[in-house]
Design an enzyme around this catalytic site. Structure first.
Site, PDB file in Angstrom:
ATOM      1  N   LYS A  14       0.726  -1.126   0.071  1.00 23.34           N
ATOM      2  CA  LYS A  14       0.039   0.103  -0.020  1.00 23.34           C
ATOM      3  C   LYS A  14       0.703   1.410   0.049  1.00 23.34           C
ATOM      4  O   LYS A  14       0.666   2.340  -0.735  1.00 23.34           O
ATOM      5  CB  LYS A  14      -0.662  -0.003   1.353  1.00 23.34           C
ATOM      6  CG  LYS A  14      -1.971  -0.853   1.300  1.00 23.34           C
ATOM      7  CD  LYS A  14      -2.843  -0.704   2.585  1.00 23.34           C
ATOM      8  CE  LYS A  14      -2.128  -1.298   3.704  1.00 23.34           C
ATOM      9  NZ  LYS A  14      -2.319  -0.597   4.946  1.00 23.34           N
ATOM     10  N   ARG A  87     -11.290  -0.659   7.627  1.00 21.64           N
ATOM     11  CA  ARG A  87     -10.742  -1.836   8.052  1.00 21.64           C
ATOM     12  C   ARG A  87     -11.876  -2.909   8.360  1.00 21.64           C
ATOM     13  O   ARG A  87     -11.546  -4.120   8.719  1.00 21.64           O
ATOM     14  CB  ARG A  87      -9.704  -2.079   9.131  1.00 21.64           C
ATOM     15  CG  ARG A  87      -8.089  -1.863   8.285  1.00 21.64           C
ATOM     16  CD  ARG A  87      -7.259  -1.655   9.630  1.00 21.64           C
ATOM     17  NE  ARG A  87      -6.042  -2.436   9.102  1.00 21.64           N
ATOM     18  CZ  ARG A  87      -4.919  -1.524   8.809  1.00 21.64           C
ATOM     19  NH1 ARG A  87      -5.070  -0.185   8.813  1.00 21.64           N
ATOM     20  NH2 ARG A  87      -3.582  -2.019   8.836  1.00 21.64           N
ATOM     21  N   ARG A 122      10.979  -4.981   5.629  1.00 23.27           N
ATOM     22  CA  ARG A 122      10.454  -3.594   5.454  1.00 23.27           C
ATOM     23  C   ARG A 122      11.139  -2.729   6.220  1.00 23.27           C
ATOM     24  O   ARG A 122      11.179  -2.608   7.507  1.00 23.27           O
ATOM     25  CB  ARG A 122       9.119  -3.482   5.649  1.00 23.27           C
ATOM     26  CG  ARG A 122       8.305  -2.062   5.783  1.00 23.27           C
ATOM     27  CD  ARG A 122       7.030  -2.066   5.304  1.00 23.27           C
ATOM     28  NE  ARG A 122       6.201  -2.403   6.545  1.00 23.27           N
ATOM     29  CZ  ARG A 122       4.798  -2.551   6.439  1.00 23.27           C
ATOM     30  NH1 ARG A 122       4.331  -1.976   5.437  1.00 23.27           N
ATOM     31  NH2 ARG A 122       4.156  -3.077   7.324  1.00 23.27           N
ATOM     32  N   ARG A 156       9.310  -0.884  11.839  1.00 25.03           N
ATOM     33  CA  ARG A 156       8.257  -0.607  12.536  1.00 25.03           C
ATOM     34  C   ARG A 156       8.127  -1.679  13.832  1.00 25.03           C
ATOM     35  O   ARG A 156       8.361  -2.592  13.634  1.00 25.03           O
ATOM     36  CB  ARG A 156       6.846  -0.948  11.864  1.00 25.03           C
ATOM     37  CG  ARG A 156       6.600   0.354  11.152  1.00 25.03           C
ATOM     38  CD  ARG A 156       5.499   0.288  10.246  1.00 25.03           C
ATOM     39  NE  ARG A 156       4.325  -0.388  10.683  1.00 25.03           N
ATOM     40  CZ  ARG A 156       3.002  -0.618  10.000  1.00 25.03           C
ATOM     41  NH1 ARG A 156       3.012  -0.187   8.676  1.00 25.03           N
ATOM     42  NH2 ARG A 156       2.335  -1.328  10.346  1.00 25.03           N
ATOM     43  N   ARG A 167      -2.104  -9.612  12.564  1.00 23.60           N
ATOM     44  CA  ARG A 167      -2.535  -8.837  11.804  1.00 23.60           C
ATOM     45  C   ARG A 167      -3.293  -9.409  10.750  1.00 23.60           C
ATOM     46  O   ARG A 167      -4.294  -8.970   9.917  1.00 23.60           O
ATOM     47  CB  ARG A 167      -1.517  -7.893  11.389  1.00 23.60           C
ATOM     48  CG  ARG A 167      -1.174  -6.646  12.452  1.00 23.60           C
ATOM     49  CD  ARG A 167       0.243  -5.969  12.350  1.00 23.60           C
ATOM     50  NE  ARG A 167       0.522  -5.344  11.019  1.00 23.60           N
ATOM     51  CZ  ARG A 167       1.768  -5.337  10.589  1.00 23.60           C
ATOM     52  NH1 ARG A 167       2.647  -5.789  11.192  1.00 23.60           N
ATOM     53  NH2 ARG A 167       2.040  -4.514   9.485  1.00 23.60           N
TER      54      ARG A 167
HETATM   55  P1  AMP Z   1      -0.853   0.280   8.962  1.00 30.20           P
HETATM   56  O1  AMP Z   1       0.078   1.133   9.326  1.00 30.20           O
HETATM   57  O2  AMP Z   1      -1.859   0.588   8.029  1.00 30.20           O
HETATM   58  O3  AMP Z   1      -0.369  -1.447   8.857  1.00 30.20           O
HETATM   59  O4  AMP Z   1      -1.648   0.178  10.557  1.00 30.20           O
HETATM   60  C1  AMP Z   1      -0.997  -0.263  11.536  1.00 30.20           C
HETATM   61  C2  AMP Z   1      -1.857  -0.415  12.758  1.00 30.20           C
HETATM   62  O5  AMP Z   1      -2.582   0.611  12.906  1.00 30.20           O
HETATM   63  C3  AMP Z   1      -2.875  -1.594  12.695  1.00 30.20           C
HETATM   64  O6  AMP Z   1      -2.346  -3.029  12.679  1.00 30.20           O
HETATM   65  C4  AMP Z   1      -4.020  -1.249  13.692  1.00 30.20           C
HETATM   66  O7  AMP Z   1      -3.662  -1.591  14.911  1.00 30.20           O
HETATM   67  C5  AMP Z   1      -4.157   0.213  13.759  1.00 30.20           C
HETATM   68  N1  AMP Z   1      -4.937   0.685  12.353  1.00 30.20           N
HETATM   69  C6  AMP Z   1      -4.808   1.389  11.424  1.00 30.20           C
HETATM   70  N2  AMP Z   1      -5.712   1.799  10.748  1.00 30.20           N
HETATM   71  C7  AMP Z   1      -6.826   1.218  11.239  1.00 30.20           C
HETATM   72  C8  AMP Z   1      -8.217   1.151  11.252  1.00 30.20           C
HETATM   73  N3  AMP Z   1      -8.733   1.642  10.051  1.00 30.20           N
HETATM   74  N4  AMP Z   1      -9.005   0.515  12.056  1.00 30.20           N
HETATM   75  C9  AMP Z   1      -8.344   0.126  13.201  1.00 30.20           C
HETATM   76  N5  AMP Z   1      -7.021  -0.084  13.333  1.00 30.20           N
HETATM   77  C10 AMP Z   1      -6.394   0.605  12.494  1.00 30.20           C
END
Ligand code: AMP
Length: 211
Positions: A14, A87, A122, A156, A167
């Site tokens: 993404k 999500r 990553r 991260r 996840r």
């Molecule tokens: P990402 O950077 O998109 O991989 O998001 C990292 C983490 O942030 C995820 O594993 C969730 O814990 C939280 N997170 C991000 N976006 C959402 C969302 N739309 N709803 C709930 N948790 C989120």
């Protein structure tokens, strides 16, 4: 240009495809993950709670995330990318109330094995660029340093195998049902992430450029 909603398992690409859209078409990037990570970096007590949830690979409360997105979208003018939102079905229904019809949903389809390989290699930068040590075309030119802004790259906290597995399971149970939701709205496009990132970008261009 169409606004873009990415639906993808963790580490599908993404961030990389978002950067290409931003560099080529001046998209604004709205990443809920980045927004949450900056709350954590601020050292607030909310940030401490968020960190625990995110490190475990779980989802943050719908209510909080929907509020964040509502505020953010109210100040956006140009075409935007929603990276990491919605999500859950609840979030998708809330989004329907906020945005107009000028969007397309792009499902980044990748195997679990390929995604785990990417998560382990990553590295990310605070400027938003992401790199991958397991892919020649995505390695930084200088080891550990961002090509764009020269900052030190970071790993991260949730980019490890244990958190990835949760996840990924969360993706299957909470987010994958959105594919059917957007298919029913005639908004869904699927791209094959096993292809080279620039080939994928060509596919994405074909979806987002208005006729
Ligand atoms: P990402 O950077 O998109 O991989 O998001 C990292 C983490 O942030 C995820 O594993 C969730 O814990 C939280 N997170 C991000 N976006 C959402 C969302 N739309 N709803 C709930 N948790 C989120």
């Amino acid at each position: 240009m169409k606004n873009v909603i990415f639906i993808a398992p963790p580490s599908a690409g993404k961030g990389t495809q978002s950067s290409l859209l931003m560099d080529n078409f001046h998209y604004e990037h709205i990443s809920t993950g980045d927004m949450l990570r900056s709350e954590i970096a601020s050292g607030s007590s909310l940030g401490d709670k968020l960190k625990k949830i995110m490190d475990e690979g779980k989802l943050v409360d719908d209510e909080l995330i929907i509020e964040l997105i509502k505020n953010k979208l109210s100040s956006i003018k140009g075409p935007y990318i929603l990276d990491g939102f919605p999500r859950t079905l609840n979030q998708a229904q809330a989004l329907d109330e906020i945005i107009d019809d000028n969007y397309e949903v792009i499902y980044l389809n990748i195997s679990k094995e390929e995604a785990i390989k990417r998560v382990i290699g990553r590295l990310t930068c605070k400027c938003g660029k992401s790199y991958n040590l397991n892919e020649d075309t995505l390695k930084p030119k200088k080891s550990g340093i961002c090509d764009s802004c020269g900052s030190v790259l970071q790993k991260r906290d949730d980019d490890n195998e244990e958190s990835f597995v949760i996840r990924y399971e969360t993706f299957l149970s909470s987010t994958k049902p959105l594919i059917e939701y957007y298919k029913n709205k005639n908004k869904l496009h699927t791209v094959d992430m096993s292809k080279d990132r620039l080939e994928v970008f060509e596919d994405i261009k074909g979806i987002v450029i208005n006729d």
